[in-house]
Design a protein around this motif. Structure first.
Motif, PDB file in Angstrom:
ATOM      1  N   ILE A  23       2.379  -1.508  -1.927  1.00  0.00           N
ATOM      2  CA  ILE A  23       4.003  -1.514  -2.591  1.00  0.00           C
ATOM      3  C   ILE A  23       4.467  -2.529  -2.197  1.00  0.00           C
ATOM      4  N   GLU A  24       4.951  -3.834  -3.135  1.00  0.00           N
ATOM      5  CA  GLU A  24       5.602  -5.210  -2.336  1.00  0.00           C
ATOM      6  C   GLU A  24       7.698  -4.921  -2.357  1.00  0.00           C
ATOM      7  N   PHE A  25       7.630  -4.241  -3.667  1.00  0.00           N
ATOM      8  CA  PHE A  25       9.003  -4.030  -3.319  1.00  0.00           C
ATOM      9  C   PHE A  25       9.666  -2.603  -3.935  1.00  0.00           C
ATOM     10  N   ILE A  26      10.723  -2.082  -4.321  1.00  0.00           N
ATOM     11  CA  ILE A  26      11.084  -1.288  -4.902  1.00  0.00           C
ATOM     12  C   ILE A  26      12.576  -1.405  -5.148  1.00  0.00           C
ATOM     13  N   GLU A  27      13.039  -1.474  -6.884  1.00  0.00           N
ATOM     14  CA  GLU A  27      14.196  -2.503  -6.760  1.00  0.00           C
ATOM     15  C   GLU A  27      15.594  -0.906  -7.532  1.00  0.00           C
ATOM     16  N   TYR A  28      16.285  -1.500  -7.366  1.00  0.00           N
ATOM     17  CA  TYR A  28      17.741  -0.298  -8.016  1.00  0.00           C
ATOM     18  C   TYR A  28      18.377  -1.323  -8.709  1.00  0.00           C
ATOM     19  N   GLN A  61      13.227  -3.607   5.438  1.00  0.00           N
ATOM     20  CA  GLN A  61      13.301  -3.330   7.623  1.00  0.00           C
ATOM     21  C   GLN A  61      12.006  -2.701   7.749  1.00  0.00           C
ATOM     22  N   GLY A  62      11.218  -3.674   8.398  1.00  0.00           N
ATOM     23  CA  GLY A  62      10.074  -3.238   8.836  1.00  0.00           C
ATOM     24  C   GLY A  62       9.195  -3.749   7.365  1.00  0.00           C
ATOM     25  N   THR A  63       8.613  -3.306   6.796  1.00  0.00           N
ATOM     26  CA  THR A  63       7.349  -3.635   6.079  1.00  0.00           C
ATOM     27  C   THR A  63       8.317  -3.752   4.540  1.00  0.00           C
ATOM     28  N   MET A  64       9.519  -2.788   4.194  1.00  0.00           N
ATOM     29  CA  MET A  64       9.958  -1.641   2.843  1.00  0.00           C
ATOM     30  C   MET A  64      10.927  -2.764   2.713  1.00  0.00           C
ATOM     31  N   ASN A  65      10.797  -3.494   1.345  1.00  0.00           N
ATOM     32  CA  ASN A  65      11.821  -4.256   0.783  1.00  0.00           C
ATOM     33  C   ASN A  65      11.739  -3.493  -0.430  1.00  0.00           C
ATOM     34  N   LEU A  66      13.629  -3.629  -0.203  1.00  0.00           N
ATOM     35  CA  LEU A  66      14.413  -3.107  -1.227  1.00  0.00           C
ATOM     36  C   LEU A  66      15.150  -4.072  -1.792  1.00  0.00           C
ATOM     37  N   VAL A  67      15.414  -4.235  -3.567  1.00  0.00           N
ATOM     38  CA  VAL A  67      16.337  -5.155  -4.117  1.00  0.00           C
ATOM     39  C   VAL A  67      16.871  -4.144  -5.119  1.00  0.00           C
ATOM     40  N   VAL A  68      18.355  -5.051  -4.242  1.00  0.00           N
ATOM     41  CA  VAL A  68      19.553  -4.088  -5.315  1.00  0.00           C
ATOM     42  C   VAL A  68      19.976  -5.246  -6.107  1.00  0.00           C
ATOM     43  N   ASN A  69      19.843  -4.765  -7.683  1.00  0.00           N
ATOM     44  CA  ASN A  69      20.222  -5.965  -8.538  1.00  0.00           C
ATOM     45  C   ASN A  69      21.347  -5.152  -9.557  1.00  0.00           C
ATOM     46  N   ALA A  70      22.371  -6.139  -9.348  1.00  0.00           N
ATOM     47  CA  ALA A  70      23.888  -5.782  -9.821  1.00  0.00           C
ATOM     48  C   ALA A  70      24.150  -6.981 -11.396  1.00  0.00           C
ATOM     49  N   HIS A  71      23.055  -7.463 -11.575  1.00  0.00           N
ATOM     50  CA  HIS A  71      23.084  -8.490 -12.723  1.00  0.00           C
ATOM     51  C   HIS A  71      23.773  -8.036 -13.724  1.00  0.00           C
ATOM     52  N   THR A  80      23.394   1.839 -17.077  1.00  0.00           N
ATOM     53  CA  THR A  80      23.726   2.743 -15.740  1.00  0.00           C
ATOM     54  C   THR A  80      24.568   3.284 -16.463  1.00  0.00           C
ATOM     55  N   GLU A  81      25.400   4.579 -15.645  1.00  0.00           N
ATOM     56  CA  GLU A  81      26.492   5.377 -16.197  1.00  0.00           C
ATOM     57  C   GLU A  81      26.863   5.586 -15.531  1.00  0.00           C
ATOM     58  N   GLY A  82      28.215   4.510 -15.378  1.00  0.00           N
ATOM     59  CA  GLY A  82      29.529   5.300 -14.325  1.00  0.00           C
ATOM     60  C   GLY A  82      28.639   4.263 -12.546  1.00  0.00           C
ATOM     61  N   GLY A  83      28.166   2.951 -12.986  1.00  0.00           N
ATOM     62  CA  GLY A  83      27.986   3.037 -12.494  1.00  0.00           C
ATOM     63  C   GLY A  83      26.773   3.230 -10.672  1.00  0.00           C
ATOM     64  N   THR A  84      26.322   4.781 -11.514  1.00  0.00           N
ATOM     65  CA  THR A  84      25.485   5.609 -10.632  1.00  0.00           C
ATOM     66  C   THR A  84      24.028   4.773 -10.675  1.00  0.00           C
ATOM     67  N   PRO A  85      23.668   4.523  -9.324  1.00  0.00           N
ATOM     68  CA  PRO A  85      22.437   4.127  -9.208  1.00  0.00           C
ATOM     69  C   PRO A  85      20.924   3.737  -9.959  1.00  0.00           C
ATOM     70  N   VAL A  86      20.419   3.598 -10.242  1.00  0.00           N
ATOM     71  CA  VAL A  86      18.434   4.389 -10.327  1.00  0.00           C
ATOM     72  C   VAL A  86      17.616   3.439  -9.779  1.00  0.00           C
ATOM     73  N   ILE A  87      16.441   3.767  -9.787  1.00  0.00           N
ATOM     74  CA  ILE A  87      15.826   3.162  -9.141  1.00  0.00           C
ATOM     75  C   ILE A  87      14.780   2.551 -11.128  1.00  0.00           C
ATOM     76  N   SER A  88      14.692   1.020 -10.850  1.00  0.00           N
ATOM     77  CA  SER A  88      14.352   0.874 -12.070  1.00  0.00           C
ATOM     78  C   SER A  88      13.483  -0.044 -11.898  1.00  0.00           C
ATOM     79  N   ALA A  89      12.695  -0.458 -10.625  1.00  0.00           N
ATOM     80  CA  ALA A  89      10.859  -1.344 -10.641  1.00  0.00           C
ATOM     81  C   ALA A  89      11.103  -0.643  -9.511  1.00  0.00           C
ATOM     82  N   LEU A  90       9.500  -0.965  -9.676  1.00  0.00           N
ATOM     83  CA  LEU A  90       8.561  -1.083  -8.492  1.00  0.00           C
ATOM     84  C   LEU A  90       7.533  -2.123  -8.699  1.00  0.00           C
ATOM     85  N   ALA A  91       7.506  -2.941  -7.681  1.00  0.00           N
ATOM     86  CA  ALA A  91       6.632  -3.828  -8.168  1.00  0.00           C
ATOM     87  C   ALA A  91       4.892  -3.614  -7.061  1.00  0.00           C
TER      88      ALA A  91
END
Length: 298
Positions: A23-28, A61-71, A80-91
């Motif tokens: 896994i390269e990154f996971i995106e919220y 952190q360590g080998t884990m990349n995590l992206v926060v997308n607020a564009h 996203t309903e009410g701004g509740t974060p969702v897991i939107s992608a995995l690379a």
């Protein structure tokens, strides 16, 4: 086709058809990037870089990349309903991103149109469950995608260490009732995942069908868990198909729980479910953000 046919024999495809290497990154996606950032920081992630042209932050952190997308212009953010974060992608880390993408399109995957601007990388992607995306990344060793599309945050440590040896273990996906087999066939055919025997279980959330990604010499395999709703469940959150929860491996789960608890992370602790040597589950933050710790050597 699932096999190459000649006049004499049928030769099966390689067990790792697109060269998955982790896994390269996971995106919220979220409209609450600051609040989500505080949750991630409590989990040990640190913001290390900012996207050149979009409201996107890279946490690590360590080998884990995590992206926060607020564009704001991203449909996944506005949905996203009410701004509740969702897991939107995995690379997926793959051998050749363009070849992996082309193969998936040939097998019936839906292509995601590129929105890369001038001097930015085009990262090929296909649509995943619940409006999410699966990206294919082949620049993840000496030269990475972040070297092009992101600007380092001044003063930030570009390689923050992992708390208690934590690393990505896998992903939990909610599927529709009776759809588990359909999705397992999809992951097996599209990416080369293999079902795991019901006797082989991990962590403290054993419900659902488990699959393992192909192993490669360049990276470890990871797990994918497909969870159907209980019979008769009408809760929309449990019925909708989505990427639901990130699994994090840790060689010492109690040690990781203690370290994270000291940072303010709250864990589910009840008669039915509580932290133990084999796993633990954080309480959902911001209505949807939860992490499952699973015993696994680094």
């Amino acid at each position: 086709m699932n096999a190459l046919t000649s006049g004499r024999e049928i030769v099966p495809e390689a067990s790792n058809p697109i060269g998955i290497a982790g896994i390269e990154f996971i995106e919220y996606a979220t409209r609450q990037p600051q609040a989500l950032g505080r949750v991630l920081e409590a989990m040990g992630f640190q913001a290390v870089a900012r996207h050149r042209s979009r409201e996107i932050l890279l946490y690590r952190q360590g080998t884990m990349n995590l992206v926060v997308n607020a564009h704001a212009d991203d449909a996944r953010v506005s949905a996203t309903e009410g701004g509740t974060p969702v897991i939107s992608a995995l690379a997926f880390r793959v051998r050749d991103a363009q070849q992996a993408h082309a193969r998936c399109i040939e097998l019936g995957a839906w292509e995601v149109a590129s929105h890369a601007r001038a001097m930015e990388l085009h990262i090929p992607a296909i649509h995943g469950p619940g409006g999410s995306r699966f990206y294919f990344v082949d620049r993840w060793q000496e030269f990475s995608i972040y070297d092009v599309d992101f600007v380092p945050i001044q003063g930030a440590n570009p390689a923050p260490p992992a708390i208690a040896g934590m690393h990505y273990f896998g992903m939990v996906q909610y599927v529709g009732a009776g759809r588990g087999l359909d999705w397992s066939v999809y992951y097996e055919r599209m990416f080369g995942f293999e079902p795991i025997s019901n006797e082989e279980r991990f962590g403290i959330m054993p419900k659902g069908m488990l699959m393992r990604s192909p192993a490669s010499s360049a990276g470890d395999s990871f797990l994918w868990q497909l969870v159907e709703p209980f019979a008769g469940v009408e809760d929309e959150e449990l019925v909708n198909e989505s990427l639901q929860r990130i699994g994090i491996g840790a060689p010492d789960v109690p040690g990781a729980v203690a370290a994270l608890s000291a940072r303010g992370v709250d864990f589910v602790d009840s008669t039915e479910l509580h932290p133990e040597d084999r796993g633990a589950l954080t309480r959902a933050a911001l209505g949807s953000v939860a992490f499952e710790l699973v015993h696994q050597s680094a």
